[in-house]
Scaffold this motif. Structure first.
Motif, short mmCIF file in Angstrom:
data_model
loop_
_atom_site.label_atom_id
_atom_site.label_comp_id
_atom_site.label_asym_id
_atom_site.label_seq_id
_atom_site.Cartn_x
_atom_site.Cartn_y
_atom_site.Cartn_z
N SER A 283 15.10 -0.41 -2.29
CA SER A 283 14.34 0.74 -2.78
C SER A 283 12.88 0.35 -2.97
O SER A 283 12.53 -0.82 -3.06
CB SER A 283 14.91 1.24 -4.11
OG SER A 283 14.53 0.36 -5.17
N GLN A 284 12.01 1.38 -3.08
CA GLN A 284 10.60 1.09 -3.33
C GLN A 284 10.41 0.38 -4.67
O GLN A 284 9.49 -0.43 -4.82
CB GLN A 284 9.77 2.37 -3.28
CG GLN A 284 10.07 3.38 -4.37
CD GLN A 284 8.96 4.43 -4.50
OE1 GLN A 284 7.82 4.23 -4.09
NE2 GLN A 284 9.30 5.58 -5.09
N PHE A 285 11.27 0.65 -5.63
CA PHE A 285 11.13 0.05 -6.96
C PHE A 285 11.49 -1.44 -6.92
O PHE A 285 10.79 -2.27 -7.52
CB PHE A 285 11.98 0.81 -7.98
CG PHE A 285 11.58 2.26 -8.07
CD1 PHE A 285 10.46 2.63 -8.80
CD2 PHE A 285 12.30 3.25 -7.41
CE1 PHE A 285 10.06 3.96 -8.86
CE2 PHE A 285 11.91 4.57 -7.46
CZ PHE A 285 10.79 4.93 -8.19
N GLU A 286 12.57 -1.76 -6.22
CA GLU A 286 12.91 -3.17 -6.05
C GLU A 286 11.82 -3.89 -5.25
O GLU A 286 11.44 -5.01 -5.58
CB GLU A 286 14.26 -3.33 -5.36
CG GLU A 286 14.61 -4.80 -5.14
CD GLU A 286 15.98 -5.03 -4.55
OE1 GLU A 286 16.28 -6.19 -4.23
OE2 GLU A 286 16.75 -4.06 -4.41
N GLN A 287 11.30 -3.22 -4.23
CA GLN A 287 10.28 -3.86 -3.40
C GLN A 287 9.00 -4.14 -4.19
O GLN A 287 8.36 -5.18 -4.01
CB GLN A 287 9.96 -2.95 -2.19
CG GLN A 287 9.17 -3.62 -1.09
CD GLN A 287 10.04 -4.51 -0.21
OE1 GLN A 287 10.77 -5.36 -0.70
NE2 GLN A 287 9.96 -4.32 1.10
#
Length: 379
Positions: A283-287
């Motif tokens: 996800s963008q948040f993990e990235q």
């Protein structure tokens, strides 16, 4: 830097839904999170390890908050950059870097950056005051944007002809040529301290015409491979030119002639990447966390067709939020509801989002339209 999964203290400036979703991922990495937000009932309040109520624009508040963390990041650009620069000088790691935030806070500086780095963008002119508009060199119609503090469609005004100048902004702004576009598209790119760069697949967006907010987003795009590659190349070039550490959302237009023009940047997780939670390998948040912790960047490939719908407060309703139709949409396979923890609704307020995933693109679109027509936030 300390190991992110150990004693490192991560600070987030802003306690809204982006911070909330960032914390949800940070929990999986055993990260200690501290949040600063002016709203004592902000969406992050119950999820973080420590919540501080205070102004994001006040120097002393931001500085004192930052002195108690090891790494500082943002979920909103409207923060005191002077405090961030001082914290950086004193050894606090700030990602994205304060110089990047300062540039992106000012749409005039953004545009000049595009011009200096040969990034394709609409023709523009910097405006100091209302008198400058009378001598504008860009023909009608054009778009006027406040240089600072505009967001979610606020601070944007379409000037169709001379009669519209009466209601134009008088503060420092920029005007840009009206783009007759075919599609609004976006690419999210991540870069870590080592210089590794990864882009998420390009997405296509539809905007609510009244609120000028993203209302419907579909990923991956079905536009040509060449268009998708060009958009990714532009996003990477911007990230490399800025030398940003963290996530960068690049919003673009594809005009009727097939040319891509960059509209605006956001140096943080973004509305155009919410579908990555269920729709992509990472996800963008993990990235974003991987990037600011200088870890290997994740695989951004799409797992399925994914459509994201913003859940906005209905017009004519203001007060305690009631989610009409939520049981019906939860009965649909492949539908994922994300509520943002906001107790009160008001017209067009972002109250949540829904992601619809399906291997059949047409079925995904059909379900997404059903969700749009069924799930309503009233009071």
């Amino acid at each position: 830097m300390k190991a992110f999964y150990g004693d490192l203290r991560l600070g987030i400036l802003g306690g809204g839904q982006l911070g909330r979703m960032l914390i949800q991922q940070a929990i999986n990495y055993n990260v200690t999170v501290k949040v600063l937000d002016p709203d004592r009932d902000a969406p992050c309040r119950k999820l973080c390890d420590e919540f501080v109520t205070g102004s994001l624009s006040d120097y002393e508040t931001v500085y004192n908050f930052g002195k108690k963390v090891d790494l500082l990041t943002i979920e909103i650009e409207k923060v005191n950059v002077d405090a961030l620069e001082q914290l950086e000088r004193e050894g606090v790691v700030v990602y994205p870097q304060p110089r990047v935030i300062r540039l992106i806070q000012d749409k005039g500086l953004q545009k000049q950056f595009f011009k200096e780095n040969e990034i394709p963008t609409a023709e523009f002119q910097i405006i100091s005051n209302a008198k400058d508009l009378e001598q504008a060199q860009i023909p009608f119609p054009y778009i006027q944007k406040l240089r600072r503090d505009g967001y979610d469609g606020k601070g944007v005004y379409k000037v169709v002809d001379q009669s519209y100048l009466e209601n134009a902004f008088t503060e420092p702004s920029l005007i840009e040529r009206w783009v007759d576009f075919e599609k609004e598209i976006a690419v999210i790119v991540a870069r870590n301290e080592k210089g590794d760069i990864e882009t998420f697949p390009m997405v296509e967006m539809e905007f609510n015409p009244e609120a000028n907010l993203v209302e419907f987003l579909i990923s991956p795009s079905t536009l040509s491979f060449e268009v998708q590659q060009e958009a990714a190349t532009i996003a990477k070039k911007i990230a490399e030119s800025l030398r940003i550490v963290g996530l960068l959302a690049v919003e673009m237009f594809l005009d009727k002639s097939g040319k891509i023009l960059v509209n605006e940047l956001a140096p943080r997780p973004h509305n155009s990447g919410h579908q990555t939670i269920e729709g992509n390998v990472v996800s963008q948040f993990e990235q974003h966390l991987r990037a600011i912790f200088n870890q290997p960047l994740g695989n951004t490939e799409s797992l399925s067709n994914a459509i994201m719908i913003n859940v906005l407060g209905e017009q004519g309703h203001e007060g305690p939020a009631v989610y009409q139709g939520i049981e019906k949409v939860l009965n649909c396979p492949g539908v994922y509801v994300h509520l943002y923890g906001k107790a009160l609704t008001k017209p067009f307020r972002k109250m949540g989002h829904v992601t619809i995933v399906d291997v059949d693109r047409e079925k995904a679109i059909e379900k997404a339209r059903y969700v749009q027509n069924t799930l309503k936030v009233v009071s």
